[in-house]
Write an enzyme that holds these catalytic residues in place. Structure first.
Site, mmCIF file in Angstrom:
data_model
loop_
_atom_site.group_PDB
_atom_site.id
_atom_site.type_symbol
_atom_site.label_atom_id
_atom_site.label_comp_id
_atom_site.label_asym_id
_atom_site.label_seq_id
_atom_site.Cartn_x
_atom_site.Cartn_y
_atom_site.Cartn_z
ATOM 1 N N SER A 229 -53.274 -20.666 36.265
ATOM 2 C CA SER A 229 -53.070 -21.387 37.530
ATOM 3 C C SER A 229 -51.659 -21.270 38.086
ATOM 4 C CB SER A 229 -53.424 -22.867 37.355
ATOM 5 O OG SER A 229 -54.811 -23.006 37.123
ATOM 6 N N GLU B 95 0.787 -1.231 0.000
ATOM 7 C CA GLU B 95 0.000 0.000 0.000
ATOM 8 C C GLU B 95 0.823 1.286 0.000
ATOM 9 O OE1 GLU B 95 -3.363 0.454 -0.159
ATOM 10 O OE2 GLU B 95 -3.558 -1.703 -0.520
#
Length: 769
Positions: A453, A175
Site C-alpha cells: 500500500s 633502531e
C-alpha cells in the site's frame, strides 16, 4: 712469469666483469627505486567522514548525545583536558578541545569549548579560554570509514616538519643509532648480529638499518633467502645514495607496520597514534612514543591489548634507552614508567562502523570517480551521515525487532531503514539489517520487495492532479478483472468487507484496496506509472492492475526517494549522502549542493499530504495518537504485502522522513502488517531523535470547505467534514455512475461578512486539530 701475468689479467677482467655486472644491476635497482620513490609511494584509501557536529544555543541535544558522538570521533575522556581531541564531562557540563580540520570553506583551527546542557538542550556555549559567549560552534567530523585497495593498508601520511623531534630521536636511538653516518647498510652491525646469532643458536639480533627495513617493506617479499638479503643490501645502498636521510626517515615513519584493526593494516606512526591513543602525533606523551617505538620490533608480539605485560616490558626498555641518550630526564622517565599503556578504552569508534551507509557513499561516488581513485588517491569524502540519528536508528530497529519476535514467536526477522532530511534530501542515517556490522547484504539498497500500500499515495496524487478532491466520492466495491491468460483477479480489502461510497481521503486513510483499484482504473494505469516515475522511481513499470495495490518491487532507498518528493512539497530532490570531496592536499574537487525540480502542482501535493496526515489521525497509522509523536502531526502510509510477507511504513514530520521495512530474507510470512511492525519501529526512532512538528504550507489556491458526511456535497454547517479544496477546480469525471461532486459550486452566500467569519472560525478550528 707469463702465467702469472695471464692469471692476474684474468682476475682483473673478472673483477671488471663483476663490477660491470654489479653496476648494471645497481642501475636497474636504481630505476626500480626511482619509479616508486618519485611516483605514488602508497595507495592511499579514500577516507569518509560524517557530518560535523554543529552546536548552537537552544539546540535539542543532551550531554549524553554529545559525549557519544565525541567517543565515535575518537575523543578521549579525562578529568583534565589533554590537548586536541580530549574532553571532560561533569554532569551537564562538557569541556573539550576540538581538532583542527580542513573544511571546503577553509581550515578551522582547534578550539577550547565549554558547553552546558539543561532539559536536553544546549543552554550555554562559550570559548573555554576567553569565556566569550558563542552563538555557533563546529566540531570536527568523525572518521567513519575508508575504501581500501586489495591489501587493506591504511596510513596518515605526514611531512618531515610534522614529525615530533622526540619520536624521530627515540626511533633512531632504538633502531639505528648510526643512521646519519652509514651509507644504507652497517657492516659492523651485520657482523655483530651474525656472531650473536651463532652463539645463541637462533636469530636473537638483527643488523638491518632503517634504510634496509624500508627497502624490505617497500620493495621486497618477506622470504628469507641469501639472494634476497643481498638484493636488500644493494637497494639500501642505492636508496641512500640517491635520496636524503631526511626523506628516507620520513618515508619509514609513514610506512612501518604497527598493528592490525580487523582487516585493516595500521601503517605509520600517525595512524598508530590515532588507533591506540586517539591522539594526533604531536600530542603523544613520552610514554606513548616509547610504546609505539617498541612495537616496531613486533606489532603483534607487543600489542598492548593482547600482551600488555610484554608491551610494558618493551616500553620500559625503550624508555631506558631514551633516558640514557638524554632525550628525557629522570622525572619524565619515572612518570612514563608509571603511566598506563592506554589512556582510554579500546577504540570502538566509527571506523567502518556503518557499512550500509558506506555502500551508498561508494555508489554515489561512482558517478564521478573511478574505483581506482577511491582506493589510491587519498580522497577525503565529507558526507551527510548524522551519527546520533544513525545510533538511534540502529538501536531502535534491533530492539523493536527483538520485541516483535518475542511477542509473536517469530524468527529470523530482518529490517532496514532510511532516514533523510525532509527539506534537502540529505541521507542522515541508513541501516541495512538488524545487526548493521554483520553480513554483506545491504537490505536498504539491495532488498527489492513488493511495496504494498505504499504505492497508494501515487494513485491518489494522480487523481488530485487530474482534478479530484479529497471529498470526491469513490466506490469501495468488488471488482473482478480478467487477465490475458484468462484468470480472474479479484482484489479484497484487508477486512474482507466492502465500504460502499467513501470520500477519496477516507479511502486513502483506511487503505481501502477496492476503492484504490476503482480509482486507478478510472484514471488509467499510465497516469499512475507516470506519477511514480515523476516522484523519483527511475525504472519502467509494467502497467498491470495489480500495480495499484503495490505489486511493484522496490528497495527501501527507492521508496524513500518517492516519499522525499512528497515530503518536499512536490519538489524532486535527489537523495544524497555526500556533501563534498577533497583531494589529499585538502583542495575541494566536488561539491554536492541542493538540486530541486518542481514536478507536481503545489495544491495537489498539499491535499495529498493533508490526507496522509489523516492516515495518522484516523486511519491505519492512528497508533501514533497514543505515542509521544501525537503532537508532531506526522504524515505517512502503512504498507503490507500478500500473506503478510512484508511490513512497510513511510512517514515524515516537519524535519525528517523515514522509511522502514521488516521481513525475512527467505520471503516467508512474518504475520505483521505495516501498522503492526514497521510503524512501531518508525515511532520509536522518531521519538528518540526529537523531530519537529509537521506544519503543511498552504498554497494560495487552497480554501476550506465543509462536506456532508453522507452525500459528500458542500454544506455550511451541520454534521460535516472540514477539508481543504482547490479554489477553482477543474471538472472531474464521474466515477462508476456516481454524481459529479459539486466542488465548483459554492453553497448559497448569506452575506460576505458572515462567510468571512465562518472561514476564520474554520481556520482557527483546523489549527487546533
Amino acid at each position: 712469469m707469463r702465467k702469472t701475468i695471464y692469471f692476474a689479467g684474468g682476475i682483473v677482467l673478472l673483477l671488471l666483469a663483476g663490477f660491470s655486472l654489479l653496476f648494471w644491476y645497481a642501475t636497474r635497482l636504481d630505476d626500480e627505486i626511482s619509479l616508486r620513490f618519485e611516483g605514488k609511494r602508497w595507495s592511499l584509501p579514500a577516507t569518509v567522514y560524517a557530518r560535523p557536529l554543529e552546536l548552537y544555543l537552544g539546540q535539542r541535544l543532551s550531554a549524553a548525545m554529545v559525549e557519544e558522538e565525541l567517543l565515535l570521533s575518537g575523543y578521549r575522556q579525562g578529568l583534565q583536558l589533554q590537548g586536541e581531541g580530549s574532553y571532560s564531562r561533569d554532569g551537564g557540563l562538557i569541556e573539550l578541545i576540538s581538532r583542527g580540520f580542513h573544511f571546503p570553506s577553509g581550515f578551522e583551527p582547534s578550539r577550547h569549548l565549554r558547553l552546558r546542557f539543561s532539559a536536553d538542550s544546549v543552554s550555554a556555549l562559550s570559548d573555554g579560554r576567553s569565556g566569550e559567549e558563542l552563538s555557533l560552534a563546529r566540531i570536527d567530523p568523525a572518521r567513519i570509514g575508508s575504501f581500501h585497495p586489495i591489501v587493506h593498508e591504511d596510513r596518515i601520511v605526514l611531512e618531515s616538519q610534522e614529525i615530533p623531534p622526540l619520536l624521530r630521536q627515540s626511533l633512531l636511538v632504538v633502531e639505528d643509532q648510526n643512521f646519519y653516518r652509514h651509507f644504507g647498510i652497517a657492516p659492523l652491525a651485520i657482523v655483530r648480529a651474525l656472531l650473536a646469532n651463532i652463539r645463541a643458536g637462533s636469530r636473537v639480533q638483527g643488523g638491518s638499518t632503517i634504510t634496509q627495513q624500508l627497502v624490505k617493506n617497500l620493495f621486497l617479499t618477506p622470504e628469507r633467502t641469501l639472494s634476497r638479503k643481498i638484493k636488500e643490501a644493494l637497494m639500501a645502498v642505492v636508496l641512500d645514495w640517491r635520496y636524503s636521510k631526511e626523506e628516507i626517515l620520513t618515508t619509514y615513519l609513514n610506512e612501518v607496520f604497527l598493528g592490525q584493526d580487523g582487516n585493516r593494516a595500521i601503517h605509520g606512526f600517525a595512524l598508530a597514534g590515532q588507533h591506540y591513543f586517539r591522539r594526533a602525533l604531536n600530542d603523544l606523551s613520552p610514554a606513548q612514543i616509547a610504546m609505539l617505538v617498541g612495537m616496531v620490533k613486533g606489532p603483534s608480539l607487543y600489542d598492548p591489548r593482547r600482551n600488555p605485560e610484554g608491551c610494558r616490558q618493551r616500553r620500559q626498555l625503550v624508555l631506558a634507552r631514551m633516558a640514557d641518550a638524554g632525550l628525557i630526564d629522570q622525572e619524565t622517565f619515572h612518570a612514563a614508567t608509571a603511566a598506563p599503556l592506554l589512556d582510554s578504552a579500546g577504540q570502538s569508534g566509527g571506523f567502518n562502523r556503518f557499512p550500509a551507509f558506506l555502500d551508498l557513499v561508494r555508489q554515489q561516488l561512482a558517478v564521478e570517480y573511478q574505483e581506482v581513485d577511491l582506493k589510491t588517491d587519498g580522497l577525503q569524502v565529507l558526507t551527510t551521515l548524522d551519527p546520533r540519528l544513525q545510533f538511534e536508528a540502529e538501536r531502535n530497529l534491533l530492539e523493536t525487532i527483538g520485541q516483535l519476535e518475542a511477542e509473536g514467536r517469530r524468527e529470523q526477522l530482518e529490517g532496514a531503514m532510511v532516514l533523510s532530511n525532509r527539506d534537502n534530501g540529505e541521507v542522515l542515517a541508513l541501516v541495512g539489517g538488524r545487526v548493521p556490522q554483520q553480513g554483506t547484504f545491504n537490505r536498504a539498497l539491495q532488498a527489492r520487495r513488493p511495496i504494498g500500500s505504499l504505492v497508494k499515495p501515487a494513485v491518489y496524487l494522480a487523481a488530485l492532479a487530474h482534478g479530484y478532491g479529497l471529498a470526491s466520492p469513490v466506490n469501495d466495491t468488488q471488482v473482478t478483472l480478467t487477465g490475458e491468460n484468462g484468470q480472474a483477479w479479484q482484489p479484497q480489502n484487508y477486512d474482507r468487507r466492502e465500504h460502499g461510497t467513501v470520500a477519496l481521503y477516507a479511502a486513502l486513510a483506511n487503505s481501502y484496496n477496492l476503492a484504490t483499484v476503482q480509482l486507478g482504473l478510472a484514471l488509467g494505469l499510465a497516469a499512475v506509472t507516470e506519477t511514480l516515475q515523476q516522484l523519483g522511481f527511475p525504472e519502467e513499470i509494467p502497467q498491470l492492475p495489480s500495480l495499484l495495490l503495490g505489486a511493484v518491487a522496490m528497495t527501501p532507498f527507492e521508496v524513500t526517494q518517492i516519499y522525499q518528493t512528497l515530503a518536499a512539497d512536490g519538489f524532486y530532490t535527489p537523495l544524497r549522502a555526500i556533501n563534498a570531496v577533497q583531494a589529499a592536499d585538502k583542495t575541494t574537487l566536488s561539491r554536492y549542493g541542493l538540486s530541486v525540480e518542481q514536478r507536481f502542482p503545489s495544491e495537489a501535493i498539499f491535499l495529498l499530504n493533508y490526507a496522509l496526515q489523516r492516515v495518522m489521525d484516523e486511519g491505519t497509522g492512528r497508533a501514533v495518537l497514543a505515542s509521544p509523536l501525537a503532537g508532531l502531526r506526522p504524515a505517512g502510509k502503512t504498507g503490507t504485502t500478500n500473506e503478510l510477507r512484508d511490513s512497510w511504513f513511510a512517514g515524515f514530520t516537519g524535519e525528517h522522513l523515514a522509511v522502514v521495512w521488516l521481513g525475512r530474507d527467505d520471503n516467508r510470512p512474518i504475520d505483521l502488517t505495516g501498522a503492526g511492525g514497521a510503524l512501531a519501529v518508525w515511532m520509536k526512532v522518531l521519538a528518540a531523535i526529537q523531530s519537529a512538528p509537521l506544519v503543511l504550507t498552504e498554497p494560495p489556491g487552497i480554501t476550506w470547505q465543509r462536506f456532508n458526511r453522507q452525500t459528500l456535497r458542500p454544506v455550511i454547517l451541520g454534521d460535516s467534514l472540514l477539508l481543504p479544496v482547490v479554489a477553482a477546480p477543474t471538472q472531474v469525471p464521474a466515477v462508476e455512475g456516481l454524481p459529479q461532486p459539486e466542488r465548483s459550486r459554492p453553497p448559497p452566500a448569506p452575506g460576505k461578512g458572515l462567510i468571512d467569519s465562518i472561514r476564520g472560525l474554520l481556520r482557527q478550528t483546523l489549527s487546533t486539530q
